[in-house]
Write a protein that holds these residues in place. Structure first.
Motif, PDB file in Angstrom:
ATOM      1  N   GLU A 119       0.714  -1.176   0.014  1.00 42.82           N
ATOM      2  CA  GLU A 119      -0.014   0.192  -0.024  1.00 42.82           C
ATOM      3  C   GLU A 119       0.895   1.258   0.192  1.00 42.82           C
ATOM      4  OE1 GLU A 119      -3.341   2.273   0.061  1.00 42.82           O
ATOM      5  OE2 GLU A 119      -3.097   0.463  -0.472  1.00 42.82           O
ATOM      6  N   ASN A 120       1.792   1.029   0.707  1.00 44.06           N
ATOM      7  CA  ASN A 120       2.725   2.271   0.670  1.00 44.06           C
ATOM      8  C   ASN A 120       3.484   2.623  -0.526  1.00 44.06           C
ATOM      9  OD1 ASN A 120       4.396   3.844   3.414  1.00 44.06           O
ATOM     10  ND2 ASN A 120       3.294   1.772   3.929  1.00 44.06           N
ATOM     11  N   ILE A 121       3.538   1.351  -1.336  1.00 47.36           N
ATOM     12  CA  ILE A 121       4.281   1.976  -2.844  1.00 47.36           C
ATOM     13  C   ILE A 121       3.220   2.981  -3.620  1.00 47.36           C
ATOM     14  CG2 ILE A 121       4.816   0.741  -5.065  1.00 47.36           C
ATOM     15  CD1 ILE A 121       5.600  -1.755  -3.315  1.00 47.36           C
ATOM     16  N   ARG A 122       1.862   2.338  -3.498  1.00 47.29           N
ATOM     17  CA  ARG A 122       0.766   3.155  -4.194  1.00 47.29           C
ATOM     18  C   ARG A 122       0.775   4.608  -3.564  1.00 47.29           C
ATOM     19  NH1 ARG A 122      -4.115   4.874  -3.614  1.00 47.29           N
ATOM     20  NH2 ARG A 122      -4.221   3.992  -1.306  1.00 47.29           N
ATOM     21  N   VAL A 123       0.635   4.784  -2.482  1.00 50.15           N
ATOM     22  CA  VAL A 123       0.580   6.016  -1.904  1.00 50.15           C
ATOM     23  C   VAL A 123       1.943   6.870  -2.148  1.00 50.15           C
ATOM     24  CG1 VAL A 123       0.839   7.398   0.463  1.00 50.15           C
ATOM     25  CG2 VAL A 123      -0.757   5.318   0.207  1.00 50.15           C
ATOM     26  N   LEU A 124       3.287   6.344  -2.175  1.00 55.04           N
ATOM     27  CA  LEU A 124       4.377   6.947  -2.375  1.00 55.04           C
ATOM     28  C   LEU A 124       4.547   7.499  -3.979  1.00 55.04           C
ATOM     29  CD1 LEU A 124       6.995   4.903  -0.433  1.00 55.04           C
ATOM     30  CD2 LEU A 124       6.488   7.296  -0.014  1.00 55.04           C
ATOM     31  N   SER A 125       3.759   6.693  -4.797  1.00 51.95           N
ATOM     32  CA  SER A 125       3.918   7.206  -6.345  1.00 51.95           C
ATOM     33  C   SER A 125       3.120   8.428  -6.310  1.00 51.95           C
ATOM     34  CB  SER A 125       3.384   5.648  -6.963  1.00 51.95           C
ATOM     35  OG  SER A 125       4.084   5.070  -7.419  1.00 51.95           O
ATOM     36  N   THR A 126       2.358   8.880  -5.658  1.00 46.33           N
ATOM     37  CA  THR A 126       1.559  10.115  -5.599  1.00 46.33           C
ATOM     38  C   THR A 126       2.000  11.010  -4.572  1.00 46.33           C
ATOM     39  OG1 THR A 126      -0.154   9.086  -4.016  1.00 46.33           O
ATOM     40  CG2 THR A 126      -0.536   9.008  -6.547  1.00 46.33           C
ATOM     41  N   GLU A 127       2.644  10.507  -3.819  1.00 41.83           N
ATOM     42  CA  GLU A 127       3.200  11.427  -2.590  1.00 41.83           C
ATOM     43  C   GLU A 127       4.597  11.525  -2.372  1.00 41.83           C
ATOM     44  OE1 GLU A 127       0.795  11.208   0.827  1.00 41.83           O
ATOM     45  OE2 GLU A 127      -0.917  11.368  -0.009  1.00 41.83           O
ATOM     46  N   THR A 128       5.364  11.200  -3.429  1.00 42.00           N
ATOM     47  CA  THR A 128       6.793  10.993  -3.173  1.00 42.00           C
ATOM     48  C   THR A 128       7.491  12.250  -3.046  1.00 42.00           C
ATOM     49  OG1 THR A 128       6.983  10.960  -5.604  1.00 42.00           O
ATOM     50  CG2 THR A 128       7.471   8.800  -4.557  1.00 42.00           C
ATOM     51  N   SER A 129       6.710  13.442  -3.317  1.00 44.79           N
ATOM     52  CA  SER A 129       7.239  14.901  -3.288  1.00 44.79           C
ATOM     53  C   SER A 129       7.330  14.929  -1.612  1.00 44.79           C
ATOM     54  CB  SER A 129       6.208  15.692  -3.773  1.00 44.79           C
ATOM     55  OG  SER A 129       4.986  15.519  -3.409  1.00 44.79           O
ATOM     56  N   SER A 143      10.502  13.097  -0.701  1.00 42.05           N
ATOM     57  CA  SER A 143      11.574  13.976  -1.314  1.00 42.05           C
ATOM     58  C   SER A 143      11.851  15.246  -0.406  1.00 42.05           C
ATOM     59  CB  SER A 143      11.257  14.351  -2.563  1.00 42.05           C
ATOM     60  OG  SER A 143      11.419  13.087  -3.347  1.00 42.05           O
ATOM     61  N   GLU A 144      10.772  15.981  -0.103  1.00 45.55           N
ATOM     62  CA  GLU A 144      10.658  17.329   0.605  1.00 45.55           C
ATOM     63  C   GLU A 144      11.700  17.175   1.986  1.00 45.55           C
ATOM     64  OE1 GLU A 144       7.894  20.939   2.126  1.00 45.55           O
ATOM     65  OE2 GLU A 144       7.373  19.428   0.745  1.00 45.55           O
ATOM     66  N   ALA A 145      11.137  16.242   2.697  1.00 48.78           N
ATOM     67  CA  ALA A 145      11.755  15.951   4.149  1.00 48.78           C
ATOM     68  C   ALA A 145      13.260  15.600   3.876  1.00 48.78           C
ATOM     69  CB  ALA A 145      10.822  15.093   4.722  1.00 48.78           C
ATOM     70  N   PHE A 146      13.361  14.651   2.829  1.00 49.36           N
ATOM     71  CA  PHE A 146      14.951  14.342   2.759  1.00 49.36           C
ATOM     72  C   PHE A 146      15.769  15.502   2.356  1.00 49.36           C
ATOM     73  CE2 PHE A 146      18.306  12.557  -0.140  1.00 49.36           C
ATOM     74  CZ  PHE A 146      18.676  11.649   0.750  1.00 49.36           C
ATOM     75  N   GLU A 147      15.398  16.301   1.481  1.00 47.41           N
ATOM     76  CA  GLU A 147      15.799  17.759   1.031  1.00 47.41           C
ATOM     77  C   GLU A 147      16.392  18.318   2.343  1.00 47.41           C
ATOM     78  OE1 GLU A 147      17.388  18.185  -2.166  1.00 47.41           O
ATOM     79  OE2 GLU A 147      16.698  16.197  -2.254  1.00 47.41           O
ATOM     80  N   LYS A 148      15.447  18.461   2.942  1.00 49.48           N
ATOM     81  CA  LYS A 148      15.766  19.049   4.219  1.00 49.48           C
ATOM     82  C   LYS A 148      16.654  18.838   5.108  1.00 49.48           C
ATOM     83  CE  LYS A 148      11.157  21.485   4.478  1.00 49.48           C
ATOM     84  NZ  LYS A 148       9.954  21.451   5.512  1.00 49.48           N
ATOM     85  N   ALA A 149      16.848  17.310   5.023  1.00 52.87           N
ATOM     86  CA  ALA A 149      17.579  16.584   6.305  1.00 52.87           C
ATOM     87  C   ALA A 149      19.015  16.626   5.659  1.00 52.87           C
ATOM     88  CB  ALA A 149      17.063  15.373   6.382  1.00 52.87           C
ATOM     89  N   LYS A 150      19.021  16.245   4.414  1.00 54.18           N
ATOM     90  CA  LYS A 150      20.403  16.064   3.736  1.00 54.18           C
ATOM     91  C   LYS A 150      21.627  16.944   3.860  1.00 54.18           C
ATOM     92  CE  LYS A 150      19.931  17.802  -1.169  1.00 54.18           C
ATOM     93  NZ  LYS A 150      19.933  17.518  -2.620  1.00 54.18           N
ATOM     94  N   HIS A 151      22.674  16.577   3.673  1.00 51.31           N
ATOM     95  CA  HIS A 151      23.889  17.659   3.985  1.00 51.31           C
ATOM     96  C   HIS A 151      24.514  17.851   2.528  1.00 51.31           C
ATOM     97  CE1 HIS A 151      27.706  19.101   5.237  1.00 51.31           C
ATOM     98  NE2 HIS A 151      27.428  19.290   6.574  1.00 51.31           N
ATOM     99  N   PRO A 152      25.014  18.930   2.404  1.00 49.14           N
ATOM    100  CA  PRO A 152      25.528  19.411   1.175  1.00 49.14           C
ATOM    101  C   PRO A 152      26.707  18.656   0.505  1.00 49.14           C
ATOM    102  CG  PRO A 152      24.765  21.337   2.495  1.00 49.14           C
ATOM    103  CD  PRO A 152      24.697  20.398   3.085  1.00 49.14           C
ATOM    104  N   SER A 153      27.533  18.086   1.572  1.00 43.45           N
ATOM    105  CA  SER A 153      28.714  17.381   1.319  1.00 43.45           C
ATOM    106  C   SER A 153      28.301  15.931   0.896  1.00 43.45           C
ATOM    107  CB  SER A 153      29.420  17.225   2.685  1.00 43.45           C
ATOM    108  OG  SER A 153      28.961  16.744   3.426  1.00 43.45           O
ATOM    109  N   TRP A 154      26.930  15.454   0.662  1.00 46.76           N
ATOM    110  CA  TRP A 154      26.839  14.197   0.379  1.00 46.76           C
ATOM    111  C   TRP A 154      26.764  13.946  -1.119  1.00 46.76           C
ATOM    112  CZ3 TRP A 154      21.726  13.158   3.547  1.00 46.76           C
ATOM    113  CH2 TRP A 154      21.909  13.076   5.148  1.00 46.76           C
ATOM    114  N   TYR A 155      27.346  12.867  -1.520  1.00 46.38           N
ATOM    115  CA  TYR A 155      27.554  12.648  -2.953  1.00 46.38           C
ATOM    116  C   TYR A 155      26.503  11.339  -3.475  1.00 46.38           C
ATOM    117  CZ  TYR A 155      29.481  10.587  -7.083  1.00 46.38           C
ATOM    118  OH  TYR A 155      29.990  10.288  -8.548  1.00 46.38           O
TER     119      TYR A 155
END
Length: 1031
Positions: free
Chosen positions: A188-198, A201-213
């Motif tokens: 079910e999460n796969i179905r939800v994530l396909s429409t709400e991956t943003s 992604s938004e939460a990940f962008e806030k958490a990530k560090h600029p030095s990550w490759y």
């Protein structure tokens, strides 16, 4: 009865969800975490079955076999989680959020992942990439107060995504209609994530560090032939809904691309993209190259941290970085204020390296107040912004034009500039004016560090100021323990290290006493990072010495008494107290080490700085000096840059060292061993004469007679007298009667002044600095300097030739003539410098040839001829330089060929011919360079082919042919360069049409750094590659 086979198990089980694939036998330098994707059957085996190689070897899990062979220092893990899309009694019951929450806790608490101070890299397949993202998001939000989790976040350095659906997947369209088994929450999460991956992604962008490759690879083949797993289900659903035997890629290109990362399409389906057939498959090379890049970047970041003498508490530094980052969101200029040694530079560098990627260009202006002139700072700025090549002479010649270009660039681009220790208000005002920052791009940012807030008040509001405070209780013990107890970061680690020391003579009963002394030492350091670091290294040194535990404790107690007595001098300030604390470590040095420390403090820590190799030569070149200099580094009294070996010193240590020199003779200038301040030199002048039996080092920098406006007046001690006499009418006599003098600095002095210098008797000089002086011929006294080891004539732009008696300097080890752009020839007598090890003639643009006698320099191991554009050939005798390891001919545009004798350079490791446009061919003798590891032919636009013998360079690690426009064909033997692939570069070699007969060439092309953008070529099998192939 049939043979009973042992049940196959894969990896060491650390916990329910963590399996260790490989434990290094050497110190760990990298942690790699593999995260599998979805499965249709039992997900319990997915953590290892996902990574099975297709090489025919049963159960060959390549992260366990191939990867450790290339990265023996890497600790390899695999994560196991409920990845079944079918719900049963045991599988298909966990959602993504719980997966991430559980995994991050097991990683840090059971696996210890991310706790070792080494880079952590996630390698993810499909849905596993979303799991890795959720791990980061959960760590950043739900576990923000968990110290171990936060340390994991700090040590994450990279993500490799194999076909991860960052923007949804075709899976979601069909799997929710599957008839095989019940549907679990994960499905079910796969179905939800396909429409709400943003959202993720938004939460990940806030958490990530600029030095990550980041790097992402994706399938370019549809998934058709599959096994009993999720993809069989996908296919059946696809066929049902699309009415036919239609093949579909599981993750399409648009979804598999990660915005910030490198992207590579691989000729595999979704399953086989992580199941290479061999170690030269592109999917495997892509990963190993990414891991190498992460390791390289991490080593660079370590260099940056090491340059900042004070490695702060990680938690404290992160909090400081976040505070500065918040200020940068609102203000264009930020002031970082605090006393010396409190960590301003460390913080500024940390912020710079974490944010510089967000700007078009960035520049870090280090220790501005110590530079010889602000022009030196501006040159760095011009160079970092790509406006000039970095030569100081360029600013002198074209100041107005270059500064206008600088202002224009700042107006048009978003830039980040850090001005470290600006020194004076005048320095800041001029920098702002010359770069036009106040009228530049509104998104640009400037960070200024200083000790005195008053310097910034005219440009920085009080709410744009960040005060660096003393370390708090807990942070101070952490920093001290790190340096005293072999890198210990926690109380537990500290006690373990101390117990190990005490157990050697069964003195565990002294533990409590050591703990008390340790606490008292930390308290006496008053939360000042530099004091904690230096005292930690100093006391930690006793733990390594051959002392009993009782003797070591007595030494600690003695140091504590000195520390308690380190009160400020009467009428002094906190700097006085700090210097007394630092001097405790200095006092424990051996005599030779003390002298080396004082040399660096007085002469080599400001406008003149050298590599450790050059300093060793200045001190005579003895091998023992390496050990002594390294001991200064171990005690944190100096720092040594990992990349170029540059030796630097914290300004507080520098000032302490200079204070020691003054205190040795109760501030009586006549008795000082080293004179670096022109004011002190003026006090010593007696009728234009300096006479001293004690002087070992002397700097006359600042006594130059500029434009004929000043001269030294006979009979007036140290005082200049104004005169209107024309410069060419003035005559001087300046006698140096200093028989013990080893070091003399005449930087930026005028020709008349240098000509007037007379050194009495035979000189014991070992270092003479004449850089940027204005003489047209070498000083007469040079021939007396028979003991000279290092002669620095960098950027003596008026010098036209060297005297014939230069050959009398028989002990010379380094000759630096960089930027002597009027120098036309070298005398034949240069061949008599038989001890010479390094010769720098870079940017000597008028130099037309090298004498044949240069071949007699049998100890030479480095020649730098960068941009000697007048040089048309090299002498045949160059082949006689049997110890030469580095030859740099970059941008020697007039050079048309290399002599055949070049093949005799049997110890040559690096040959750089970048930009040698006149070069058309390489000699066949190049095959004899059996130790060559780096060959740079980039921008050799006249080069049309390579010799067939190039394949004999069996130790070549890097071959760069970027922008070789005239190159049309590569020899067949190039396929034999088995060590080269990850550094092969053909970008914009537009005339390249054939690569040769060997299939190895195709394997080279598959490597990430075998870049071929803009090349039009085929192999003998007419295999055509498009114009835009790139890594």
């Amino acid at each position: 009865m049939g043979e009973v086979k042992e049940k196959f198990t894969c990896g060491e089980r650390v916990s329910d969800s963590i399996f260790r694939f490989y434990q290094p036998k050497v110190p760990v330098k990298l942690e790699v975490v593999f995260v599998h994707g979805l499965v249709d059957d039992n997900s319990g085996d997915a953590y290892w079955k996902t990574w099975l190689a297709r090489d025919g070897t049963p159960n060959n899990v390549w992260p366990m076999t191939w990867l450790p062979a290339e990265f023996p220092f890497a600790q390899v893990y695999a994560l196991k989680y409920d990845a079944s899309i079918k719900q049963t009694a045991t599988d298909g019951r966990m959602d993504l959020f719980l997966v991430g929450e559980n995994l991050v806790q097991e990683m840090v608490n059971f696996g210890g992942i991310g706790q070792n101070g080494v880079p952590v890299v996630f390698v993810c397949h499909g849905f596993g990439g979303l799991v890795a993202k959720q791990i980061v998001v959960g760590a950043n939000t739900r576990f923000s107060q968990d110290r171990k989790v936060q340390i994991l976040l700090q040590n994450i350095r990279g993500f490799n995504f194999y076909s991860t659906p960052h923007h949804g997947s075709v899976l979601a369209k069909y799997l929710h209609n599957a008839k095989r088994g019940g549907k679990g929450p994960l499905l079910e999460n796969i179905r939800v994530l396909s429409t709400e991956t943003s959202r993720l992604s938004e939460a990940f962008e806030k958490a990530k560090h600029p030095s990550w490759y980041f790097a992402s690879a994706a399938e370019t083949h549809a998934t058709s032939q599959v096994r009993n797993n999720v993809f069989a289900l996908v296919l059946s659903c696809l066929r049902m809904f699309l009415f036919g035997q239609y093949e579909q890629m599981v993750v399409e290109e648009a979804s598999s691309r990660y915005e910030d990362g490198n992207y590579l399409g691989l000729s595999e389906n979704h399953s086989d993209i992580v199941r290479p057939k061999a170690t030269n498959d592109s999917s495997y090379l892509w990963l190993t190259n990414s891991l190498r890049e992460v390791v390289r970047r991490f080593e660079v970041s370590l260099t940056v941290r090491e340059e900042s003498l004070v490695p702060e508490s990680l938690v404290r530094l992160q909090e400081q970085e976040e505070a500065i980052s918040r200020l940068l969101q609102e203000a264009s200029i930020i002031g970082v204020v605090g006393m010396g040694g409190i960590g301003k530079t460390t913080l500024a560098k940390a912020v710079y390296h974490s944010t510089c990627k967000d700007f078009d260009r960035s520049s870090y202006l280090d220790d501005v107040k110590s530079k010889a002139s602000l022009d030196e700072v501006l040159i760095t700025l011009l160079q970092d912004f790509g406006i000039t090549d970095g030569k100081t002479g360029a600013l002198k010649d074209s100041r107005n034009v270059l500064l206008e270009d600088l202002k224009k660039y700042v107006r048009q681009h978003k830039v980040l500039v850090v001005v470290d220790d600006v020194g004076t208000k005048e320095n800041l005002d001029r920098l702002l004016k010359d770069m036009g920052f106040l009228t530049g791009n509104k998104e640009s940012r400037l960070i200024v560090t200083c000790r005195n807030w008053q310097l910034l008040k005219g440009h920085v509001r009080h709410d744009q100021r960040y005060d660096v405070e003393f370390m708090s209780s807990g942070e101070d013990i952490e920093l001290f323990s790190y340096h005293a107890f072999q890198g210990a970061r926690t109380v537990k680690e500290k006690r373990r290290a101390l117990q190990g020391f005490l157990s050697k003579d069964s003195s565990e009963d002294l533990m409590d006493e050591f703990e008390i002394v340790c606490g008292d030492v930390v308290s006496a350091c008053s939360g000042l990072p530099l004091s904690l670091e230096v005292m930690g290294r100093f006391l930690g040194g006793y733990l390594k010495d051959d002392l009993s535990s009782k003797q070591c404790l007595d030494c600690w107690k003695g140091a504590l008494e000195k520390l308690k007595n380190a009160e400020p001098l009467e009428g002094g300030d906190d700097n006085d107290k700090l210097w007394k604390v630092l001097q405790i470590s200095y006092d424990a040095l051996y005599e030779n080490e003390k002298n080396m420390f004082l040399d660096i403090a007085c002469f080599f820590s400001e406008s003149v700085q050298y590599s450790e190799q050059t300093l060793i030569w200045i001190w005579g070149g003895k091998q023992s000096k390496w050990i002594e200099l390294r001991n200064l580094k171990e005690r944190c009294l100096v720092k040594i840059n990992r990349e170029d070996g540059l030796v630097t010193m914290h300004d507080q240590l520098r000032d302490m060292g200079r204070g020691v020199v003054r205190a040795q003779v109760l501030r009586v200038v006549e008795n000082m061993s080293r004179l670096w301040d022109c004011k002190d030199v003026g006090k010593l002048l007696q009728s234009n004469e300096i006479k001293s039996e004690r002087i070992e080092g002397l700097s006359l920098y600042g006594l130059s007679l500029e434009y004929g406006s000043k001269r030294w007046n006979d009979g007036v001690e140290g005082e200049p007298m104004e005169t209107s006499m024309p410069k060419n009418c003035m005559k001087y006599s300046f006698n140096l009667k200093c028989p013990k003098m080893r070091m003399l600095n005449l930087q930026e002095d005028h020709e008349d002044f240098i000509e007037a210098i007379d050194i009495e008797g035979s000189s014991n000089l070992q270092w003479l600095c004449l850089r940027e002086s204005t003489f047209s011929k070498s000083p007469i006294f040079l021939q007396q300097c028979k003991e000279l080891c290092v002669l620095d004539m960098m950027e003596c732009t008026f010098l036209e030739k060297l005297p014939n008696d230069i050959g009398k300097l028989s002990n010379l080890l380094e000759l630096n003539m960089k930027g002597c752009n009027r120098l036309t020839i070298l005398p034949q007598s240069i061949g008599k410098l038989v001890k010479l090890s390094k010769l720098d003639l870079s940017y000597c643009r008028s130099l037309t040839y090298l004498p044949e006698s240069i071949g007699k320099l049998s100890n030479l191991f480095e020649i730098n001829l960068v941009e000697c554009i007048g040089l048309t050939r090299l002498p045949e005798s160059i082949g006689e330089l049997v110890k030469l390891s580095k030859l740099d001919l970059s941008w020697c545009e007039g050079l048309t060929c290399l002599p055949e004798s070049i093949g005799k350079l049997s110890n040559l490791l690096e040959l750089n011919m970048r930009g040698c446009n006149g070069l058309t061919i390489l000699p066949e003798s190049i095959r004899e360079l059996v130790k060559l590891s780096k060959l740079d032919l980039s921008s050799c636009e006249g080069l049309t082919c390579l010799p067939e013998s190039i394949g004999k360079l069996s130790n070549l690690l890097e071959l760069n042919m970027w922008h070789c426009k005239g190159l049309t064909i590569l020899p067949e033997s190039i396929g034999e360069l088995v060590k080269v692939p990850w550094k092969l570069d053909f970008v914009y070699s537009r005339s390249l049409t054939r690569l040769g007969m060997h299939r190895e060439i195709e394997q080279l092309i598959g490597a990430q750094y075998a870049r071929l953008q803009g090349a039009h070529y085929t192999t003998s099998d007419n295999w055509r590659i498009g114009e835009t192939i790139q890594a």
